[in-house]
Design a protein around this motif. Structure first.
Motif, PDB file in Angstrom:
ATOM      1  N   ALA A   1      73.858  -0.435 101.176  1.00 39.12           N
ATOM      2  CA  ALA A   1      75.092   0.298 100.927  1.00 39.12           C
ATOM      3  C   ALA A   1      76.191  -0.128 101.891  1.00 39.12           C
ATOM      4  CB  ALA A   1      74.842   1.804 101.045  1.00 39.12           C
ATOM      5  N   ALA A   2      75.815  -0.364 103.153  1.00 36.76           N
ATOM      6  CA  ALA A   2      76.802  -0.753 104.171  1.00 36.76           C
ATOM      7  C   ALA A   2      77.318  -2.166 103.941  1.00 36.76           C
ATOM      8  CB  ALA A   2      76.196  -0.637 105.562  1.00 36.76           C
ATOM      9  N   LEU A   3      76.501  -3.012 103.318  1.00 37.63           N
ATOM     10  CA  LEU A   3      76.866  -4.419 103.176  1.00 37.63           C
ATOM     11  C   LEU A   3      77.667  -4.720 101.911  1.00 37.63           C
ATOM     12  CD1 LEU A   3      73.694  -6.191 104.565  1.00 37.63           C
ATOM     13  CD2 LEU A   3      76.014  -6.258 105.492  1.00 37.63           C
ATOM     14  N   THR A   4      78.228  -3.702 101.286  1.00 41.64           N
ATOM     15  CA  THR A   4      79.215  -3.987 100.244  1.00 41.64           C
ATOM     16  C   THR A   4      80.444  -4.633 100.882  1.00 41.64           C
ATOM     17  OG1 THR A   4      80.017  -1.708 100.436  1.00 41.64           O
ATOM     18  CG2 THR A   4      78.453  -2.175  98.671  1.00 41.64           C
ATOM     19  N   GLU A   5      80.586  -4.424 102.203  1.00 39.24           N
ATOM     20  CA  GLU A   5      81.568  -5.142 103.015  1.00 39.24           C
ATOM     21  C   GLU A   5      80.796  -6.035 103.973  1.00 39.24           C
ATOM     22  OE1 GLU A   5      84.794  -5.160 102.739  1.00 39.24           O
ATOM     23  OE2 GLU A   5      84.874  -3.637 101.161  1.00 39.24           O
ATOM     24  N   PRO A   6      81.097  -7.346 104.057  1.00 42.07           N
ATOM     25  CA  PRO A   6      80.335  -8.259 104.920  1.00 42.07           C
ATOM     26  C   PRO A   6      80.269  -7.768 106.363  1.00 42.07           C
ATOM     27  CG  PRO A   6      81.813  -9.483 103.493  1.00 42.07           C
ATOM     28  CD  PRO A   6      82.173  -8.037 103.323  1.00 42.07           C
ATOM     29  N   ALA A   7      79.111  -7.949 106.987  1.00 39.42           N
ATOM     30  CA  ALA A   7      78.923  -7.514 108.371  1.00 39.42           C
ATOM     31  C   ALA A   7      77.766  -8.279 108.984  1.00 39.42           C
ATOM     32  CB  ALA A   7      78.662  -6.016 108.445  1.00 39.42           C
ATOM     33  N   SER A   8      77.775  -8.380 110.297  1.00 40.04           N
ATOM     34  CA  SER A   8      76.679  -9.006 111.041  1.00 40.04           C
ATOM     35  C   SER A   8      75.681  -7.931 111.456  1.00 40.04           C
ATOM     36  CB  SER A   8      77.225  -9.703 112.285  1.00 40.04           C
ATOM     37  OG  SER A   8      77.758  -8.748 113.187  1.00 40.04           O
ATOM     38  N   ALA A   9      74.547  -8.364 111.977  1.00 37.44           N
ATOM     39  CA  ALA A   9      73.541  -7.412 112.447  1.00 37.44           C
ATOM     40  C   ALA A   9      74.105  -6.542 113.563  1.00 37.44           C
ATOM     41  CB  ALA A   9      72.302  -8.164 112.919  1.00 37.44           C
ATOM     42  N   ALA A  10      74.891  -7.138 114.452  1.00 37.30           N
ATOM     43  CA  ALA A  10      75.474  -6.379 115.561  1.00 37.30           C
ATOM     44  C   ALA A  10      76.443  -5.326 115.039  1.00 37.30           C
ATOM     45  CB  ALA A  10      76.197  -7.324 116.515  1.00 37.30           C
ATOM     46  N   MET A  11      77.247  -5.690 114.049  1.00 39.74           N
ATOM     47  CA  MET A  11      78.205  -4.747 113.473  1.00 39.74           C
ATOM     48  C   MET A  11      77.485  -3.601 112.778  1.00 39.74           C
ATOM     49  SD  MET A  11      80.813  -7.629 111.927  1.00 39.74           S
ATOM     50  CE  MET A  11      81.809  -6.473 110.978  1.00 39.74           C
ATOM     51  N   LEU A  12      76.421  -3.925 112.043  1.00 40.10           N
ATOM     52  CA  LEU A  12      75.659  -2.895 111.341  1.00 40.10           C
ATOM     53  C   LEU A  12      74.952  -1.968 112.316  1.00 40.10           C
ATOM     54  CD1 LEU A  12      74.106  -5.058 108.485  1.00 40.10           C
ATOM     55  CD2 LEU A  12      75.768  -3.214 108.193  1.00 40.10           C
ATOM     56  N   ALA A  13      74.398  -2.543 113.380  1.00 42.28           N
ATOM     57  CA  ALA A  13      73.694  -1.742 114.375  1.00 42.28           C
ATOM     58  C   ALA A  13      74.638  -0.714 115.000  1.00 42.28           C
ATOM     59  CB  ALA A  13      73.098  -2.650 115.446  1.00 42.28           C
ATOM     60  N   ALA A  14      75.855  -1.152 115.315  1.00 44.38           N
ATOM     61  CA  ALA A  14      76.831  -0.245 115.915  1.00 44.38           C
ATOM     62  C   ALA A  14      77.292   0.807 114.909  1.00 44.38           C
ATOM     63  CB  ALA A  14      78.017  -1.049 116.431  1.00 44.38           C
ATOM     64  N   ARG A  15      77.485   0.391 113.665  1.00 44.29           N
ATOM     65  CA  ARG A  15      77.994   1.303 112.649  1.00 44.29           C
ATOM     66  C   ARG A  15      76.972   2.364 112.259  1.00 44.29           C
ATOM     67  NH1 ARG A  15      79.634  -1.689 107.321  1.00 44.29           N
ATOM     68  NH2 ARG A  15      80.725  -2.948 108.885  1.00 44.29           N
ATOM     69  N   LEU A  16      75.703   1.971 112.199  1.00 44.56           N
ATOM     70  CA  LEU A  16      74.660   2.885 111.733  1.00 44.56           C
ATOM     71  C   LEU A  16      73.862   3.528 112.858  1.00 44.56           C
ATOM     72  CD1 LEU A  16      73.311   0.755 108.732  1.00 44.56           C
ATOM     73  CD2 LEU A  16      75.012   2.593 108.680  1.00 44.56           C
ATOM     74  N   GLY A  17      74.140   3.111 114.093  1.00 48.91           N
ATOM     75  CA  GLY A  17      73.416   3.676 115.231  1.00 48.91           C
ATOM     76  C   GLY A  17      71.959   3.272 115.268  1.00 48.91           C
ATOM     77  N   LEU A  18      71.691   1.999 114.981  1.00 47.65           N
ATOM     78  CA  LEU A  18      70.322   1.490 114.936  1.00 47.65           C
ATOM     79  C   LEU A  18      70.166   0.337 115.926  1.00 47.65           C
ATOM     80  CD1 LEU A  18      69.946   1.327 111.041  1.00 47.65           C
ATOM     81  CD2 LEU A  18      68.927   3.039 112.552  1.00 47.65           C
ATOM     82  N   PRO A  19      68.939   0.091 116.412  1.00 48.18           N
ATOM     83  CA  PRO A  19      68.716  -1.059 117.289  1.00 48.18           C
ATOM     84  C   PRO A  19      68.987  -2.360 116.546  1.00 48.18           C
ATOM     85  CG  PRO A  19      66.875   0.488 117.385  1.00 48.18           C
ATOM     86  CD  PRO A  19      67.726   0.904 116.239  1.00 48.18           C
ATOM     87  N   ARG A  20      69.648  -3.299 117.195  1.00 48.07           N
ATOM     88  CA  ARG A  20      70.015  -4.555 116.542  1.00 48.07           C
ATOM     89  C   ARG A  20      68.771  -5.328 116.104  1.00 48.07           C
ATOM     90  NH1 ARG A  20      73.921  -9.347 119.015  1.00 48.07           N
ATOM     91  NH2 ARG A  20      73.478 -10.904 117.393  1.00 48.07           N
ATOM     92  N   GLN A  21      67.721  -5.308 116.911  1.00 46.59           N
ATOM     93  CA  GLN A  21      66.506  -6.046 116.563  1.00 46.59           C
ATOM     94  C   GLN A  21      65.909  -5.522 115.261  1.00 46.59           C
ATOM     95  OE1 GLN A  21      63.526  -5.975 119.616  1.00 46.59           O
ATOM     96  NE2 GLN A  21      62.218  -7.487 118.618  1.00 46.59           N
ATOM     97  N   LYS A  22      65.938  -4.201 115.095  1.00 43.73           N
ATOM     98  CA  LYS A  22      65.403  -3.604 113.871  1.00 43.73           C
ATOM     99  C   LYS A  22      66.275  -3.974 112.670  1.00 43.73           C
ATOM    100  CE  LYS A  22      63.352   0.297 114.146  1.00 43.73           C
ATOM    101  NZ  LYS A  22      62.995   1.740 114.273  1.00 43.73           N
ATOM    102  N   VAL A  23      67.577  -3.955 112.865  1.00 47.04           N
ATOM    103  CA  VAL A  23      68.499  -4.331 111.785  1.00 47.04           C
ATOM    104  C   VAL A  23      68.260  -5.784 111.374  1.00 47.04           C
ATOM    105  CG1 VAL A  23      70.923  -4.760 111.207  1.00 47.04           C
ATOM    106  CG2 VAL A  23      70.275  -2.649 112.390  1.00 47.04           C
ATOM    107  N   ASN A  24      68.094  -6.658 112.342  1.00 44.83           N
ATOM    108  CA  ASN A  24      67.822  -8.077 112.055  1.00 44.83           C
ATOM    109  C   ASN A  24      66.570  -8.241 111.214  1.00 44.83           C
ATOM    110  OD1 ASN A  24      69.622 -10.135 112.885  1.00 44.83           O
ATOM    111  ND2 ASN A  24      69.236  -9.618 115.016  1.00 44.83           N
ATOM    112  N   TYR A  25      65.523  -7.514 111.568  1.00 42.52           N
ATOM    113  CA  TYR A  25      64.255  -7.603 110.835  1.00 42.52           C
ATOM    114  C   TYR A  25      64.449  -7.202 109.369  1.00 42.52           C
ATOM    115  CZ  TYR A  25      59.709  -6.187 109.034  1.00 42.52           C
ATOM    116  OH  TYR A  25      58.596  -6.023 108.243  1.00 42.52           O
ATOM    117  N   HIS A  26      65.116  -6.072 109.152  1.00 42.64           N
ATOM    118  CA  HIS A  26      65.297  -5.585 107.776  1.00 42.64           C
ATOM    119  C   HIS A  26      66.254  -6.476 106.985  1.00 42.64           C
ATOM    120  CE1 HIS A  26      62.864  -2.022 108.109  1.00 42.64           C
ATOM    121  NE2 HIS A  26      63.492  -1.650 109.223  1.00 42.64           N
TER     122      HIS A  26
END
Length: 240
Positions: free
Chosen positions: A26-51
């Motif tokens: 849902a968040a990636l309807t707008e392009p984003a990096s793992a770091a951007m997603l981690a900050a936006r969703l409040g998640l660890p970057r490593q976990k975001v990268n894995y998913h």
């Protein structure tokens, strides 16, 4: 990015149903990096990268661009579609089959028709996407408020008769190069696997259609206002 993508692989369906991966899609309807997603969703970057890697592996997200930041290359992702539909073919062994107990007054049969519609149109879209072709479809969406159950029954009977008349008028079993379509009041070509030998998949060369099948279904929904609202519009794949 597609407006709607149909998920036909069980592994991809499983990946999309994971709550965290669903949030990422849902968040990636707008392009984003793992770091951007981690900050936006409040998640660890490593976990975001894995998913993200899992979603990319199943074709649900794709690489939009790579950015160079000092000695680091940042990968920017985006969803492959704005929304997703899971095809009943994912559960092929237990998906509804409307040919088992056809009953125009059965809600379960109507649900089975809808399930088949998603499966067949999804197969057409997949084939058309691979062949870089468009899918010719037509849909009618209407809302009507009935004054009584008797009016609803009369409407259904008249609708069924009208559709049957149109089908008998235009059906040509022996037409050279004919294509089989299904009517549920919506119109789409039947994929080759469902229509039998002789029919074509989207993007293939024209062949004679071996079988035409039609069904009629109507959905009546209680409306807050009076009157009937109807619309018939071409879809995005078949603009007019």
């Amino acid at each position: 990015m597609l407006e709607v993508a149909v998920i036909e692989e069980p592994a991809a369906a499983e990946a999309s149903l994971d709550p965290m991966r669903s949030r990422l899609l849902a968040a990636l309807t707008e392009p984003a990096s793992a770091a951007m997603l981690a900050a936006r969703l409040g998640l660890p970057r490593q976990k975001v990268n894995y998913h993200l890697k899992e979603l990319e592996r199943h074709g649900l997200v794709e690489l939009a661009e790579e950015r160079r930041k000092g000695n680091v290359t940042e990968r920017v992702y985006r969803s492959t579609a704005a929304s997703y539909v899971i095809s009943p073919s994912v559960l092929a062994a237990v998906s509804p089959d409307p040919t088992r107990s056809p009953d125009q007054l059965s809600a379960r049969w109507l649900l089975a028709l809808g399930s088949r519609l998603v499966q067949e149109v999804g197969a057409l879209l997949t084939g058309a996407s691979r062949a870089r072709r468009r899918v010719a479809t037509f849909g009618i969406d209407a809302q009507v408020r009935f004054a009584s159950a008797a009016d609803r029954a009369a409407f259904a009977e008249e609708l069924a008769q009208s559709v049957a008349t149109l089908v008998s008028r235009y059906h040509d079993e022996s037409a050279p190069g004919g294509r089989s379509h299904r009517v549920v009041v919506g119109l789409h070509q039947i994929p080759a696997a469902q229509a039998g030998s002789g029919a074509e998949e989207a993007g293939a060369e024209d062949r004679a259609g071996a079988e035409a099948r039609a069904g009629a279904g109507a959905e009546a929904r209680a409306g807050a206002g009076a009157g009937t609202e109807a619309g018939a519009a071409p879809n995005q794949e078949n603009p007019r």
